[in-house]
Design a protein around this motif. Sequence first.
Motif, PDB file in Angstrom:
ATOM      1  N   LEU A 119      49.467  47.654   6.143  1.00  0.00           N
ATOM      2  CA  LEU A 119      48.711  48.078   7.541  1.00  0.00           C
ATOM      3  C   LEU A 119      47.710  47.346   7.804  1.00  0.00           C
ATOM      4  O   LEU A 119      47.639  46.975   8.866  1.00  0.00           O
ATOM      5  CB  LEU A 119      48.479  49.397   7.032  1.00  0.00           C
ATOM      6  CG  LEU A 119      47.619  50.161   8.274  1.00  0.00           C
ATOM      7  CD1 LEU A 119      48.459  50.287   9.688  1.00  0.00           C
ATOM      8  CD2 LEU A 119      46.996  51.613   7.804  1.00  0.00           C
ATOM      9  N   GLY A 120      47.034  46.784   6.761  1.00  0.00           N
ATOM     10  CA  GLY A 120      45.991  45.713   7.036  1.00  0.00           C
ATOM     11  C   GLY A 120      46.416  44.522   7.520  1.00  0.00           C
ATOM     12  O   GLY A 120      45.723  43.830   8.637  1.00  0.00           O
ATOM     13  N   ALA A 121      47.604  43.897   6.949  1.00  0.00           N
ATOM     14  CA  ALA A 121      48.190  42.664   7.425  1.00  0.00           C
ATOM     15  C   ALA A 121      48.551  42.822   9.129  1.00  0.00           C
ATOM     16  O   ALA A 121      48.417  41.896   9.740  1.00  0.00           O
ATOM     17  CB  ALA A 121      49.375  42.386   6.498  1.00  0.00           C
ATOM     18  N   ALA A 122      49.160  44.065   9.336  1.00  0.00           N
ATOM     19  CA  ALA A 122      49.699  44.408  10.651  1.00  0.00           C
ATOM     20  C   ALA A 122      48.402  44.306  11.504  1.00  0.00           C
ATOM     21  O   ALA A 122      48.290  43.760  12.776  1.00  0.00           O
ATOM     22  CB  ALA A 122      50.349  45.659  10.745  1.00  0.00           C
ATOM     23  N   VAL A 123      47.398  44.956  11.200  1.00  0.00           N
ATOM     24  CA  VAL A 123      46.181  44.958  12.017  1.00  0.00           C
ATOM     25  C   VAL A 123      45.737  43.590  12.246  1.00  0.00           C
ATOM     26  O   VAL A 123      45.131  43.099  13.162  1.00  0.00           O
ATOM     27  CB  VAL A 123      45.146  46.092  11.400  1.00  0.00           C
ATOM     28  CG1 VAL A 123      43.839  45.806  12.224  1.00  0.00           C
ATOM     29  CG2 VAL A 123      45.835  47.567  11.453  1.00  0.00           C
ATOM     30  N   GLY A 124      45.716  42.862  10.973  1.00  0.00           N
ATOM     31  CA  GLY A 124      44.925  41.513  11.023  1.00  0.00           C
ATOM     32  C   GLY A 124      45.674  40.653  11.871  1.00  0.00           C
ATOM     33  O   GLY A 124      45.120  39.823  12.649  1.00  0.00           O
ATOM     34  N   GLY A 125      46.937  40.756  12.084  1.00  0.00           N
ATOM     35  CA  GLY A 125      48.015  39.978  12.933  1.00  0.00           C
ATOM     36  C   GLY A 125      47.364  40.333  14.520  1.00  0.00           C
ATOM     37  O   GLY A 125      47.502  39.271  15.166  1.00  0.00           O
ATOM     38  N   ARG A 126      47.253  41.609  14.734  1.00  0.00           N
ATOM     39  CA  ARG A 126      46.537  42.048  16.040  1.00  0.00           C
ATOM     40  C   ARG A 126      45.198  41.332  16.163  1.00  0.00           C
ATOM     41  O   ARG A 126      45.153  40.814  17.355  1.00  0.00           O
ATOM     42  CB  ARG A 126      46.551  43.281  16.134  1.00  0.00           C
ATOM     43  CG  ARG A 126      47.744  44.242  15.965  1.00  0.00           C
ATOM     44  CD  ARG A 126      48.174  44.266  17.498  1.00  0.00           C
ATOM     45  NE  ARG A 126      49.407  45.248  17.498  1.00  0.00           N
ATOM     46  CZ  ARG A 126      50.401  45.654  18.758  1.00  0.00           C
ATOM     47  NH1 ARG A 126      49.577  45.122  19.877  1.00  0.00           N
ATOM     48  NH2 ARG A 126      51.169  46.161  18.894  1.00  0.00           N
ATOM     49  N   VAL A 127      44.492  41.216  15.288  1.00  0.00           N
ATOM     50  CA  VAL A 127      43.182  40.658  15.355  1.00  0.00           C
ATOM     51  C   VAL A 127      43.332  39.051  15.702  1.00  0.00           C
ATOM     52  O   VAL A 127      42.592  38.680  16.599  1.00  0.00           O
ATOM     53  CB  VAL A 127      42.309  40.736  14.202  1.00  0.00           C
ATOM     54  CG1 VAL A 127      40.959  40.251  14.221  1.00  0.00           C
ATOM     55  CG2 VAL A 127      42.025  42.337  14.069  1.00  0.00           C
ATOM     56  N   THR A 145      46.329  29.250   2.392  1.00  0.00           N
ATOM     57  CA  THR A 145      47.070  29.986   3.292  1.00  0.00           C
ATOM     58  C   THR A 145      46.933  31.383   2.856  1.00  0.00           C
ATOM     59  O   THR A 145      47.077  32.400   3.569  1.00  0.00           O
ATOM     60  CB  THR A 145      48.500  29.703   3.708  1.00  0.00           C
ATOM     61  OG1 THR A 145      48.976  29.202   2.473  1.00  0.00           O
ATOM     62  CG2 THR A 145      48.422  28.218   4.389  1.00  0.00           C
ATOM     63  N   ALA A 146      46.613  31.850   1.413  1.00  0.00           N
ATOM     64  CA  ALA A 146      46.357  32.921   1.053  1.00  0.00           C
ATOM     65  C   ALA A 146      45.300  33.018   0.169  1.00  0.00           C
ATOM     66  O   ALA A 146      45.339  31.986  -0.669  1.00  0.00           O
ATOM     67  CB  ALA A 146      47.723  33.586   0.139  1.00  0.00           C
ATOM     68  N   THR A 147      44.499  33.947   0.142  1.00  0.00           N
ATOM     69  CA  THR A 147      43.350  33.922  -0.813  1.00  0.00           C
ATOM     70  C   THR A 147      43.553  34.982  -1.833  1.00  0.00           C
ATOM     71  O   THR A 147      42.292  35.459  -2.539  1.00  0.00           O
ATOM     72  CB  THR A 147      42.099  34.046   0.033  1.00  0.00           C
ATOM     73  OG1 THR A 147      42.222  35.361   0.706  1.00  0.00           O
ATOM     74  CG2 THR A 147      41.571  32.786   1.052  1.00  0.00           C
ATOM     75  N   ARG A 177      42.299  40.509   5.809  1.00  0.00           N
ATOM     76  CA  ARG A 177      41.767  39.120   5.678  1.00  0.00           C
ATOM     77  C   ARG A 177      43.018  38.195   5.437  1.00  0.00           C
ATOM     78  O   ARG A 177      42.957  37.120   6.023  1.00  0.00           O
ATOM     79  CB  ARG A 177      41.174  39.058   4.429  1.00  0.00           C
ATOM     80  CG  ARG A 177      40.490  37.809   4.080  1.00  0.00           C
ATOM     81  CD  ARG A 177      40.476  37.492   2.694  1.00  0.00           C
ATOM     82  NE  ARG A 177      39.587  38.061   1.809  1.00  0.00           N
ATOM     83  CZ  ARG A 177      39.480  37.960   0.651  1.00  0.00           C
ATOM     84  NH1 ARG A 177      40.437  37.093  -0.072  1.00  0.00           N
ATOM     85  NH2 ARG A 177      38.261  38.671   0.043  1.00  0.00           N
ATOM     86  N   ASN A 178      44.134  38.552   4.838  1.00  0.00           N
ATOM     87  CA  ASN A 178      44.878  37.485   4.340  1.00  0.00           C
ATOM     88  C   ASN A 178      45.823  37.269   5.750  1.00  0.00           C
ATOM     89  O   ASN A 178      46.321  36.140   5.999  1.00  0.00           O
ATOM     90  CB  ASN A 178      45.936  37.929   3.426  1.00  0.00           C
ATOM     91  CG  ASN A 178      45.702  37.496   1.868  1.00  0.00           C
ATOM     92  OD1 ASN A 178      44.743  37.239   1.620  1.00  0.00           O
ATOM     93  ND2 ASN A 178      46.611  37.858   0.953  1.00  0.00           N
ATOM     94  N   VAL A 188      34.555  38.116  12.718  1.00  0.00           N
ATOM     95  CA  VAL A 188      35.073  39.083  12.985  1.00  0.00           C
ATOM     96  C   VAL A 188      35.698  39.771  11.401  1.00  0.00           C
ATOM     97  O   VAL A 188      35.504  40.954  11.267  1.00  0.00           O
ATOM     98  CB  VAL A 188      35.942  39.483  14.147  1.00  0.00           C
ATOM     99  CG1 VAL A 188      36.585  40.876  14.124  1.00  0.00           C
ATOM    100  CG2 VAL A 188      35.156  39.169  15.566  1.00  0.00           C
ATOM    101  N   THR A 189      36.421  38.838  11.296  1.00  0.00           N
ATOM    102  CA  THR A 189      37.422  39.493  10.059  1.00  0.00           C
ATOM    103  C   THR A 189      36.422  39.470   8.904  1.00  0.00           C
ATOM    104  O   THR A 189      36.812  40.484   8.344  1.00  0.00           O
ATOM    105  CB  THR A 189      38.442  38.086   9.585  1.00  0.00           C
ATOM    106  OG1 THR A 189      39.331  38.093  10.915  1.00  0.00           O
ATOM    107  CG2 THR A 189      39.176  38.667   8.515  1.00  0.00           C
ATOM    108  N   LEU A 190      35.622  38.673   8.466  1.00  0.00           N
ATOM    109  CA  LEU A 190      34.975  38.807   7.126  1.00  0.00           C
ATOM    110  C   LEU A 190      33.704  39.783   7.453  1.00  0.00           C
ATOM    111  O   LEU A 190      33.498  40.530   6.568  1.00  0.00           O
ATOM    112  CB  LEU A 190      34.194  37.355   7.021  1.00  0.00           C
ATOM    113  CG  LEU A 190      35.261  36.300   6.683  1.00  0.00           C
ATOM    114  CD1 LEU A 190      34.394  35.111   6.349  1.00  0.00           C
ATOM    115  CD2 LEU A 190      35.988  36.554   5.487  1.00  0.00           C
ATOM    116  N   ALA A 191      33.324  39.988   8.572  1.00  0.00           N
ATOM    117  CA  ALA A 191      32.358  41.309   8.725  1.00  0.00           C
ATOM    118  C   ALA A 191      33.071  42.515   8.552  1.00  0.00           C
ATOM    119  O   ALA A 191      32.481  43.515   8.000  1.00  0.00           O
ATOM    120  CB  ALA A 191      31.770  41.035  10.135  1.00  0.00           C
ATOM    121  N   ALA A 192      34.299  42.765   9.147  1.00  0.00           N
ATOM    122  CA  ALA A 192      35.187  44.005   8.706  1.00  0.00           C
ATOM    123  C   ALA A 192      35.496  44.075   7.424  1.00  0.00           C
ATOM    124  O   ALA A 192      35.248  45.211   6.856  1.00  0.00           O
ATOM    125  CB  ALA A 192      36.400  43.877   9.688  1.00  0.00           C
TER     126      ALA A 192
END
Length: 228
Positions: free
Chosen positions: A78-86, A154-156, A141-142, A101-105
């Motif tokens: 779910l986070g990855a899907a939302v991340g794609g939107r961001v 490309t992945a952390t 984040r990813n 934005v990503t790191l603040a979230a």
Amino acid sequence: MTTATPPRDPETRGVRLVAVLLALMLVSGLIDAVSYLGLGHVFTANMTGNVVILGFAAAGTPGFSVPRSAASLSAFMLGAAVGGRVAARFSTGSRRRWMRVTLAAEAVLLAGTGVVAFAGSGAPSTAYVLIALTAFAMGLRNANVRKLGVPDLTATTVLTTTLTGLLSESRLGDGTSHRSPRRAAAVTALFAGSALGAWLILHHSPGVSLLVAAAVSGVLAVIASGRE
């Protein structure tokens, strides 16, 4: 007569960004230390390991939980899907704003997990909240880090490809690599984060480790906002 400025080596660009991504590897180690050691043998950052653990749990291996592993995997997805939107929303803007934005979230989500860890007092439901929030943050984040396309970062949250490149292209391999320091630094960062997270859990509590991870992510959000 003017002298043309030689093009910058691509590998020298974005040094600040590379440092931020390496620090995020350390945060991933902190997160997985909490999830594996404190939340019932489940990974919330390293989904490769989590899928394997889910297989162990599905086979009935003692000490592993299908519901917890499935919750982690679902929240990460779910986070990855939302991340794609961001990423799509900010892809036309500056990279600095995108990362900020990503790191603040991520910092807010991890801070929330730290508060929950202290307030939950070991209640069973607390573990699921922590698993869901940390896995969601790592998926978010990813998805965004992947869009940056920084080689070897490309992945952390995982190191399989990084370790393969480090050795296969080293002097012991084909000798073609010029990014060995970056790869070695990624391995070191994840190791250091895991060791620090385990130490904090053993001597303090999972909540402390989560708050440290949140603080690091918050600092990185500020650093990523600076000049590229």
